[in-house]
Design a protein around this motif. Structure first.
Motif, mmCIF file in Angstrom:
data_model
loop_
_atom_site.group_PDB
_atom_site.id
_atom_site.type_symbol
_atom_site.label_atom_id
_atom_site.label_comp_id
_atom_site.label_asym_id
_atom_site.label_seq_id
_atom_site.Cartn_x
_atom_site.Cartn_y
_atom_site.Cartn_z
ATOM 1 N N ALA A 178 26.073 -48.465 -38.862
ATOM 2 C CA ALA A 178 27.236 -47.566 -38.896
ATOM 3 C C ALA A 178 26.906 -46.291 -39.657
ATOM 4 O O ALA A 178 27.267 -45.181 -39.234
ATOM 5 C CB ALA A 178 28.413 -48.290 -39.535
ATOM 6 N N GLN A 181 24.498 -44.198 -37.425
ATOM 7 C CA GLN A 181 25.182 -43.513 -36.324
ATOM 8 C C GLN A 181 26.057 -42.374 -36.822
ATOM 9 O O GLN A 181 26.238 -41.368 -36.120
ATOM 10 C CB GLN A 181 26.019 -44.530 -35.535
ATOM 11 N N HIS A 182 26.570 -42.515 -38.037
ATOM 12 C CA HIS A 182 27.384 -41.436 -38.596
ATOM 13 C C HIS A 182 26.510 -40.247 -38.955
ATOM 14 O O HIS A 182 26.877 -39.083 -38.713
ATOM 15 C CB HIS A 182 28.137 -41.938 -39.834
ATOM 16 N N ASP A 183 25.332 -40.523 -39.530
ATOM 17 C CA ASP A 183 24.435 -39.442 -39.926
ATOM 18 C C ASP A 183 23.681 -38.865 -38.744
ATOM 19 O O ASP A 183 23.346 -37.670 -38.736
ATOM 20 C CB ASP A 183 23.435 -39.955 -40.970
ATOM 21 N N ASN A 184 23.400 -39.698 -37.751
ATOM 22 C CA ASN A 184 22.623 -39.240 -36.592
ATOM 23 C C ASN A 184 23.316 -39.728 -35.319
ATOM 24 O O ASN A 184 22.984 -40.789 -34.779
ATOM 25 C CB ASN A 184 21.187 -39.776 -36.659
ATOM 26 N N PRO A 185 24.299 -38.984 -34.814
ATOM 27 C CA PRO A 185 25.054 -39.435 -33.624
ATOM 28 C C PRO A 185 24.185 -39.592 -32.372
ATOM 29 O O PRO A 185 24.568 -40.315 -31.444
ATOM 30 C CB PRO A 185 26.104 -38.322 -33.434
ATOM 31 N N GLU A 186 23.022 -38.942 -32.329
ATOM 32 C CA GLU A 186 22.189 -38.996 -31.135
ATOM 33 C C GLU A 186 21.229 -40.185 -31.141
ATOM 34 O O GLU A 186 20.382 -40.304 -30.239
ATOM 35 C CB GLU A 186 21.386 -37.690 -31.015
ATOM 36 N N THR A 187 21.314 -41.062 -32.117
ATOM 37 C CA THR A 187 20.409 -42.211 -32.176
ATOM 38 C C THR A 187 20.631 -43.141 -30.985
ATOM 39 O O THR A 187 21.745 -43.265 -30.474
ATOM 40 C CB THR A 187 20.618 -42.999 -33.485
ATOM 41 N N ASP A 188 19.531 -43.779 -30.521
ATOM 42 C CA ASP A 188 19.629 -44.705 -29.378
ATOM 43 C C ASP A 188 19.828 -46.148 -29.829
ATOM 44 O O ASP A 188 19.806 -47.065 -28.997
ATOM 45 C CB ASP A 188 18.371 -44.612 -28.510
ATOM 46 N N MET A 190 21.980 -49.233 -30.855
ATOM 47 C CA MET A 190 23.351 -49.671 -30.630
ATOM 48 C C MET A 190 23.454 -51.178 -30.875
ATOM 49 O O MET A 190 22.459 -51.849 -31.135
ATOM 50 C CB MET A 190 23.786 -49.329 -29.195
#
Length: 433
Positions: A178, A181-188, A190
């Motif tokens: 979490a 994903q907050h710091d790097n929204p483009e991460t793959d 999931m």
């Protein structure tokens, strides 16, 4: 006590005593005899060490209740001749087998023969930590020299109650994801499907520094049967080392840069070349022929680059042949043209032998001379063989011709004789008239 050529042998009374005693009583009685100096081959020590060692004898083939005999004795009495003395007291002769167990893992040990006095020091050194030696007595050679033993009991590590303990939540990786994903929204990364969860969890383990230990455990479970556990452990550590990973990455990059691919699978080029040699002369194919064998099957090339190299080299070799007066090129000349054409076609600058596998090297001067000598020798042998065959054929032709001439002369003689007989008949008829 009787002494024979095979070693110490118990007398009939001693054998009866061994039969009547159980394992515990027999061990105590043997210790008393050793400390009383009844073993004439062992000199009593001046003083004791205070270290009590346990000698455990596994008597294979013994009567029920006497399969295991345990002896507790001071280290000063743990000696080769005392072990042999105990062996004889347990009803085994010098020809029977005596082994001691050397731990080679947490729950495995190897049986080492104890036949000579110089092996005493190694036996004590191998069991110094536990102060316990397990022996195996048997009249027949064991089928397996590696056996299972009781795992080492590691002492529990005491934790300081004053220390602050950290409990890791089972959903810690989700909290980490979490934040990521907050710091790097483009991460793959999931957590929607199983494959995504595995990938994310593995990345979290790598981030925590726990992934190497888990991978090591998984690799250890895949040990081949013909590889020792210690060797496999070293290999797994080496495969996961930074040095090996760099080499592996570099090799992967080099494979991606390959312009041509062969179709021979695991077989080496040298093996293919040897299999395709001339059965009479033993000469292996040229570089051009070997290239076609290893890169083309059923008129289908592995890729267009391989076809281009072959066609360019074959064209240049044909041009060179027409330019010569003898319309012939040696193997060395053809191979030199192929190597030059390969570099020109692929743009390769590496100064090594191409078309013979990645370990191929240019032959040295002595190797070239030896190859020429062998080739000349093979050619001479082949020529001599052909000459012998020609001589044999000529001899057969001469014999056949002689037979034909003799047959013709015989037929001619028969005809002449028939004519002569016919003339004689005519003359007789005229005389009668």
């Amino acid at each position: 006590m009787m002494t024979t050529q095979g070693g110490l042998q118990p007398t009939s009374n001693e054998a009866n005593m061994c039969t009547n005693d159980n394992g515990s009583q027999l061990g105590t009685r043997i210790v008393d005899e050793i400390m009383a100096g009844k073993n004439v081959f062992f000199d009593l020590p001046d003083k004791l060490t205070g270290e009590i060692w346990t000698l455990k004898f596994h008597c294979i083939g013994a009567q029920p209740g006497k399969e295991i005999v345990t002896v507790n004795i001071d280290k000063a009495y743990v000696a080769f001749y005392n072990v042999v003395y105990i062996k004889s007291k347990l009803g085994y002769s010098g020809r029977d087998f005596l082994f001691y167990k050397k731990r080679c893992g947490i729950d495995r040990s190897r049986l080492l023969a104890l036949d000579y006095i110089h092996q005493e020091e190694a036996m004590l050194s191998d069991n110094m930590d536990e102060r316990k030696i397990s022996f195996v007595l048997t009249k027949d050679p064991p089928s397996d020299l590696e056996v299972s033993i009781t795992p080492i009991k590691r002492p529990r590590q005491r934790t300081n109650v004053d220390e602050e303990t950290i409990e890791v939540s089972i959903d810690a990786y989700k909290e980490w994801l979490a934040i990521l994903q907050h710091d790097n929204p483009e991460t793959d990364l999931m957590d929607d499907f199983r494959e995504d969860t595995i990938k994310t969890y593995k990345e979290w383990l790598r981030h925590q520094g726990d992934l190497p230990d888990i991978l090591l455990y998984e690799r250890m479970k895949n040990k081949p049967e013909d590889v020792d556990i210690v060797e496999w452990h070293y290999m797994v550590l080496y495969f996961g080392s930074e040095k090996f990973q760099k080499i592996s990455s570099r090799n992967s990059e080099n494979r991606q840069k390959q312009r041509t691919k062969h179709i021979m699978g695991y077989r080496t080029f040298s093996q293919i070349s040897f299999q395709q040699r001339d059965p009479e002369t033993g000469i292996e194919p040229t570089d051009l022929s070997l290239w076609m064998i290893t890169h083309c099957k059923n008129d289908e090339w592995s890729e267009e680059a391989s076809r281009g190299i072959y066609e360019n080299a074959a064209e240049k070799i044909a041009e060179k042949i027409y330019q010569t007066e003898k319309f012939y090129l040696t193997r060395e000349e053809e191979n030199a043209i192929f190597q030059t054409t390969f570099k020109e076609t692929t743009g390769c600058k590496a100064n090594r032998l191409h078309g013979h596998g990645y370990l191929s090297r240019y032959p040295t001067r002595s190797q070239v001379m030896e190859s020429k000598f062998l080739e000349q020798a093979r050619a001479t042998v082949a020529t001599n063989q052909k000459n012998i065959e020609l001589e044999s054929q000529v001899q057969l032709l001469n014999e056949k011709l002689a037979c034909e001439v003799a047959e013709r002369e015989r037929i001619l003689q028969e005809k002449m004789q028939a004519l002569q007989e016919e003339e004689e008949k005519k003359d007789k008829c005229l005389e009668k008239k």
